[in-house]
Motif scaffolding. Structure first.
Motif, PDB file in Angstrom:
ATOM      1  N   ASN A 130      28.001  29.336  27.612  1.00  0.00           N
ATOM      2  CA  ASN A 130      28.374  30.560  26.898  1.00  0.00           C
ATOM      3  C   ASN A 130      28.603  31.736  27.838  1.00  0.00           C
ATOM      4  OD1 ASN A 130      28.036  29.229  24.396  1.00  0.00           O
ATOM      5  ND2 ASN A 130      25.851  29.573  24.513  1.00  0.00           N
ATOM      6  N   LEU A 131      29.486  31.559  28.768  1.00  0.00           N
ATOM      7  CA  LEU A 131      29.801  32.609  29.737  1.00  0.00           C
ATOM      8  C   LEU A 131      30.497  33.774  29.060  1.00  0.00           C
ATOM      9  CD1 LEU A 131      30.119  33.581  32.720  1.00  0.00           C
ATOM     10  CD2 LEU A 131      32.315  32.402  32.699  1.00  0.00           C
ATOM     11  N   MET A 132      30.022  34.979  29.325  1.00  0.00           N
ATOM     12  CA  MET A 132      30.706  36.212  28.914  1.00  0.00           C
ATOM     13  C   MET A 132      31.015  36.975  30.189  1.00  0.00           C
ATOM     14  SD  MET A 132      28.546  37.463  25.557  1.00  0.00           S
ATOM     15  CE  MET A 132      29.278  39.084  25.619  1.00  0.00           C
ATOM     16  N   LEU A 133      32.262  37.359  30.347  1.00  0.00           N
ATOM     17  CA  LEU A 133      32.706  38.049  31.552  1.00  0.00           C
ATOM     18  C   LEU A 133      33.849  38.962  31.166  1.00  0.00           C
ATOM     19  CD1 LEU A 133      32.518  38.097  34.740  1.00  0.00           C
ATOM     20  CD2 LEU A 133      34.290  36.354  34.694  1.00  0.00           C
ATOM     21  N   ASP A 134      33.782  40.226  31.574  1.00  0.00           N
ATOM     22  CA  ASP A 134      34.886  41.118  31.232  1.00  0.00           C
ATOM     23  C   ASP A 134      36.075  40.847  32.147  1.00  0.00           C
ATOM     24  OD1 ASP A 134      33.864  42.236  33.554  1.00  0.00           O
ATOM     25  OD2 ASP A 134      34.072  44.289  32.859  1.00  0.00           O
ATOM     26  N   ALA A 135      37.240  41.260  31.737  1.00  0.00           N
ATOM     27  CA  ALA A 135      38.468  40.963  32.477  1.00  0.00           C
ATOM     28  C   ALA A 135      38.506  41.603  33.853  1.00  0.00           C
ATOM     29  CB  ALA A 135      39.687  41.394  31.660  1.00  0.00           C
ATOM     30  N   GLU A 136      37.761  42.686  34.054  1.00  0.00           N
ATOM     31  CA  GLU A 136      37.703  43.327  35.367  1.00  0.00           C
ATOM     32  C   GLU A 136      36.694  42.635  36.275  1.00  0.00           C
ATOM     33  OE1 GLU A 136      37.397  45.296  32.479  1.00  0.00           O
ATOM     34  OE2 GLU A 136      39.573  45.525  32.554  1.00  0.00           O
ATOM     35  N   MET A 137      35.942  41.678  35.731  1.00  0.00           N
ATOM     36  CA  MET A 137      34.913  40.939  36.451  1.00  0.00           C
ATOM     37  C   MET A 137      33.853  41.879  37.022  1.00  0.00           C
ATOM     38  SD  MET A 137      37.203  37.868  38.087  1.00  0.00           S
ATOM     39  CE  MET A 137      35.815  36.857  38.549  1.00  0.00           C
ATOM     40  N   SER A 138      33.435  42.841  36.195  1.00  0.00           N
ATOM     41  CA  SER A 138      32.395  43.775  36.618  1.00  0.00           C
ATOM     42  C   SER A 138      31.109  43.598  35.812  1.00  0.00           C
ATOM     43  CB  SER A 138      32.889  45.214  36.492  1.00  0.00           C
ATOM     44  OG  SER A 138      33.213  45.505  35.144  1.00  0.00           O
ATOM     45  N   GLU A 139      31.164  42.865  34.709  1.00  0.00           N
ATOM     46  CA  GLU A 139      29.993  42.598  33.871  1.00  0.00           C
ATOM     47  C   GLU A 139      29.980  41.118  33.510  1.00  0.00           C
ATOM     48  OE1 GLU A 139      27.606  44.693  32.992  1.00  0.00           O
ATOM     49  OE2 GLU A 139      28.514  46.617  33.481  1.00  0.00           O
ATOM     50  N   ILE A 140      28.787  40.542  33.534  1.00  0.00           N
ATOM     51  CA  ILE A 140      28.649  39.117  33.221  1.00  0.00           C
ATOM     52  C   ILE A 140      27.353  38.895  32.460  1.00  0.00           C
ATOM     53  CG2 ILE A 140      27.548  38.677  35.452  1.00  0.00           C
ATOM     54  CD1 ILE A 140      28.671  35.843  35.363  1.00  0.00           C
ATOM     55  N   ALA A 141      27.354  37.891  31.614  1.00  0.00           N
ATOM     56  CA  ALA A 141      26.150  37.384  30.961  1.00  0.00           C
ATOM     57  C   ALA A 141      26.384  35.898  30.715  1.00  0.00           C
ATOM     58  CB  ALA A 141      25.868  38.112  29.651  1.00  0.00           C
ATOM     59  N   VAL A 142      25.365  35.091  30.960  1.00  0.00           N
ATOM     60  CA  VAL A 142      25.502  33.643  30.814  1.00  0.00           C
ATOM     61  C   VAL A 142      24.117  33.030  30.660  1.00  0.00           C
ATOM     62  CG1 VAL A 142      25.479  33.192  33.311  1.00  0.00           C
ATOM     63  CG2 VAL A 142      26.610  31.576  31.780  1.00  0.00           C
TER      64      VAL A 142
END
Length: 177
Positions: A130-142
């Motif tokens: 369940n990877l969550m990553l914003d398009a700018e690749m500045s925030e992540i949660a997994v």
């Protein structure tokens, strides 16, 4: 008559060759990938199943965003994506970190992570869910394989819980039994 036939053969050959080149050019233009390079690192906290911060790790990436004219709404990141807390995402038994593809599959922050070892040998043993990553690749949660959640901020941790609490609840139940 022979001159006319030679002229027609040459003319038809040129037209056919021109059409083939035009079709190849259109295909190349539509399928050629382009996009900015992405390099950087993020510091993320590790949360246990109770929501307590139990550690910190670094996420580093080096690759590029890829789009085609046919898939302009679906960016794809191709490159390395190493999570310090997950040794399989790094060099491991290889001399280099494996190349991954991260494909944004909807308008939200959720993504699909596909991992490839060198030489395109597919693997699914990297333990990320369940990877969550914003398009700018500045925030992540997994979610990691052991149930810990990695998040770059408390805000993203809370957002992640809202999106994926069912999965975390199931992990907690499995650990309790």
């Amino acid at each position: 008559m022979a001159r006319i036939l030679n002229f027609l053969r040459t003319y038809i050959g040129v037209v056919v060759l021109g059409l083939m080149l035009l079709a190849w050019g259109c295909y190349t233009l539509l399928t050629h990938s382009f996009g900015p390079e992405r390099q950087g690192s993020l510091t993320a906290q590790l949360y246990d199943l109770d929501g307590a911060v139990v550690g910190e790790t670094t996420v580093t990436f080096d690759g590029r965003m890829n789009w085609t004219l046919l898939s302009r709404d679906t960016p794809i990141y191709i490159g390395t994506f190493e999570i310090g807390a997950v040794p399989e995402t790094g060099p491991g038994k290889y001399t280099e970190a494996p190349e991954v593809q991260i494909r944004w599959i909807d308008a939200y922050a959720s993504e699909q992570l596909l991992r490839y070892y060198p030489f395109n040998l597919p693997s699914t043993d990297f333990g990320l869910q369940n990877l969550m990553l914003d398009a700018e690749m500045s925030e992540i949660a997994v979610t990691l394989e052991d149930g810990r959640v990695l998040a770059t901020s408390e805000e993203w941790y809370q957002l992640y819980l809202e999106e994926h609490s069912y999965r975390l609840d199931r992990l907690a139940e499995e650990r309790a039994t």
